[in-house]
Design a protein around this motif. Structure first.
Motif, PDB file in Angstrom:
ATOM      1  N   LEU A  15       0.840  -1.197   0.000  1.00 25.20           N
ATOM      2  CA  LEU A  15       0.000   0.000   0.000  1.00 25.20           C
ATOM      3  C   LEU A  15       0.875   1.246   0.000  1.00 25.20           C
ATOM      4  CD1 LEU A  15      -2.922   1.144   0.233  1.00 25.20           C
ATOM      5  CD2 LEU A  15      -2.579   1.142   2.712  1.00 25.20           C
ATOM      6  N   ILE A  16       0.518   2.202  -0.838  1.00 28.53           N
ATOM      7  CA  ILE A  16       1.222   3.484  -0.928  1.00 28.53           C
ATOM      8  C   ILE A  16       0.212   4.598  -0.701  1.00 28.53           C
ATOM      9  CG2 ILE A  16       2.591   5.022  -2.382  1.00 28.53           C
ATOM     10  CD1 ILE A  16       3.370   2.532  -4.035  1.00 28.53           C
ATOM     11  N   GLU A  17       0.534   5.520   0.202  1.00 30.43           N
ATOM     12  CA  GLU A  17      -0.341   6.672   0.435  1.00 30.43           C
ATOM     13  C   GLU A  17       0.311   7.940  -0.085  1.00 30.43           C
ATOM     14  OE1 GLU A  17      -2.447   9.310   4.009  1.00 30.43           O
ATOM     15  OE2 GLU A  17      -1.660   7.304   4.445  1.00 30.43           O
ATOM     16  N   GLY A  18      -0.440   8.693  -0.886  1.00 27.82           N
ATOM     17  CA  GLY A  18      -0.020  10.015  -1.309  1.00 27.82           C
ATOM     18  C   GLY A  18       0.959  10.042  -2.453  1.00 27.82           C
ATOM     19  N   GLY A  19       0.989  11.202  -3.125  1.00 26.86           N
ATOM     20  CA  GLY A  19       1.857  11.349  -4.272  1.00 26.86           C
ATOM     21  C   GLY A  19       3.329  11.257  -3.949  1.00 26.86           C
ATOM     22  N   GLN A  20       3.744  11.772  -2.789  1.00 19.99           N
ATOM     23  CA  GLN A  20       5.162  11.728  -2.451  1.00 19.99           C
ATOM     24  C   GLN A  20       5.669  10.290  -2.385  1.00 19.99           C
ATOM     25  OE1 GLN A  20       6.333  13.966   1.028  1.00 19.99           O
ATOM     26  NE2 GLN A  20       8.378  13.079   1.083  1.00 19.99           N
TER      27      GLN A  20
END
Length: 408
Positions: A15-20
């Motif tokens: 899981l990846i959160e956010g554009g950064q």
């Protein structure tokens, strides 16, 4: 080829959160590419941190990696002249999906957009989610943001990478064929369309590094206007119908059709806790106001509704029964509204993994508790001007569906 969306073992899903976080993972993968990079996105805005992705694609193309970029004609009608020249010098190939032309969105057939956000690197690593190539702290319409938008993606290894690559290559060759037709290069166009229809060899699932969690069960869900017209909606309906403890949905543009509304109401009626995290910040008139007329019936059925107002909500994720052996989660590009479920090309990854579901559930619950406003049962008592705007937007959405010939 008809894609089978059955869940399969042998995946590593992160899981990846956010554009950064997404950009960091994407750049790291592209910088290691040896063969090819395929990237599809609705918005490709080289502003702020998003420039890091453009630079990574340029570096890959300069060292001989085949880089194919597809952007949508509404989300990204054109690239800047400077970046167009840089990509051309690097040898990067890019196409615009369904340019608007003279009449633009006045033509209903132009409402079918490329909304999915996908990337495949060397056939063994893929990314899927709702995150555009767009700086988290910037909006093309509203400028700088006080807080980053909330969105999610996943990185994936395993068999579904081949499914994603197959879908992306099919679209690429069809766009190539269409370009050749416009240029009146008929033999080249025929070869491109033939290539798009050929089966492709799929990569085997990669072994996971030592110390990683056990492989997850996962699948790719698509929505298009040919073979996969309702695959994503059916997956939601099945997961909600099988829910026993909880359904938690975070969706930016939420206007569920009759079947989805009934599924949510029935789940709440049988004792399932149903929570919706929806857009609380005004972004677009239609999407903001058209959703609100359905709040009343859902609240009356016991569905909990929260509006995220810390910044813009752009997530399209859901979790069902995260503490159960039947846990189900999805991360992707598809909103639960008619534009996504009836018209746009969308892509979601479904994951049946308790640890993954619990992680996503924990994060969404935290956002609900700290950055959202609960909608009370007195929702229908708002000022008449607000209710009128909601009804106008709802009516315009129904008119738009009538013009496309769809029922929802």
């Amino acid at each position: 080829m008809r894609h089978n969306p059955s869940l399969r073992d042998g995946h590593h899903i992160r899981l990846i959160e956010g554009g950064q976080g997404y950009f960091e993972s994407l750049v790291a993968a592209v910088d290691q590419a040896q063969s090819h990079v395929l990237l599809e996105t609705y918005i490709f805005d080289v502003h702020g941190a998003a420039a890091l992705v453009a630079e990574a694609l340029e570096r890959a193309a300069l060292r001989g990696v085949r880089v194919c970029l597809v952007v949508d004609g509404v989300g990204t009608p054109k690239l800047s002249e400077a970046w167009s020249q840089r990509f051309a010098r690097a040898g990067l190939d890019w196409r615009v999906y369904s340019p608007l032309g003279t009449l633009g969105l006045l033509m209903p057939n132009r409402w079918r957009r490329l909304h999915r956000k996908l990337c495949v690197v060397d056939g063994h690593t893929a990314f899927c989610g709702g995150i555009n190539i767009l700086d988290d702290w910037y909006d093309p319409h509203y400028g700088s943001l006080a807080r980053p938008r909330l969105d999610f993606a996943v990185s994936a290894q395993g068999e579904l990478v081949g499914h994603i690559q197959h879908s992306m290559l099919q679209l690429w060759w069809r766009l190539q064929g269409a370009m050749h037709v416009r240029e009146r290069k008929i033999p080249q166009a025929l070869r491109s369309f033939k290539t798009a229809g050929l089966p492709l060899s799929w990569k085997q699932a990669l072994p996971l590094p030592d110390g990683q969690p056990l492989p997850s069960r996962a699948a790719l869900l698509l929505r298009d206007n040919v073979l996969h017209r309702s695959q994503i909606e059916r997956a939601y309906l099945k997961a909600i119908g099988l829910a026993r403890q909880e359904v938690l949905i975070a969706n930016a543009y939420f206007l569920p059709g009759r079947r989805l509304r009934k599924a949510l109401v029935h789940a709440a009626a049988r004792g399932v806790r149903v929570r919706l995290l929806l857009q609380g910040r005004y972004e677009y008139f239609m999407q903001y106001h058209a959703a609100r007329p359905v709040y009343g019936a859902l609240l009356a059925a016991g569905v909990e509704i929260y509006e995220y107002d810390a910044s813009f909500l752009h997530a399209k994720v859901a979790v069902v029964d995260p503490d159960s052996d039947r846990s189900w989660a999805t991360v992707g590009s598809s909103n639960l509204d008619p534009l996504s479920l009836l018209l746009a090309r969308e892509a979601n990854v479904v994951v049946a993994d308790r640890l993954f579901a619990q992680k996503l559930h924990q994060r969404l619950s935290q956002v609900i508790a700290t950055q959202s406003t609960p909608i009370s049962s007195s929702w229908g008592q708002r000022q008449w001007q607000q209710r009128l705007r909601d009804r106008i937007a709802f009516g315009l959405m129904r008119l738009a569906l009538f013009l496309t010939g769809h029922r929802y």
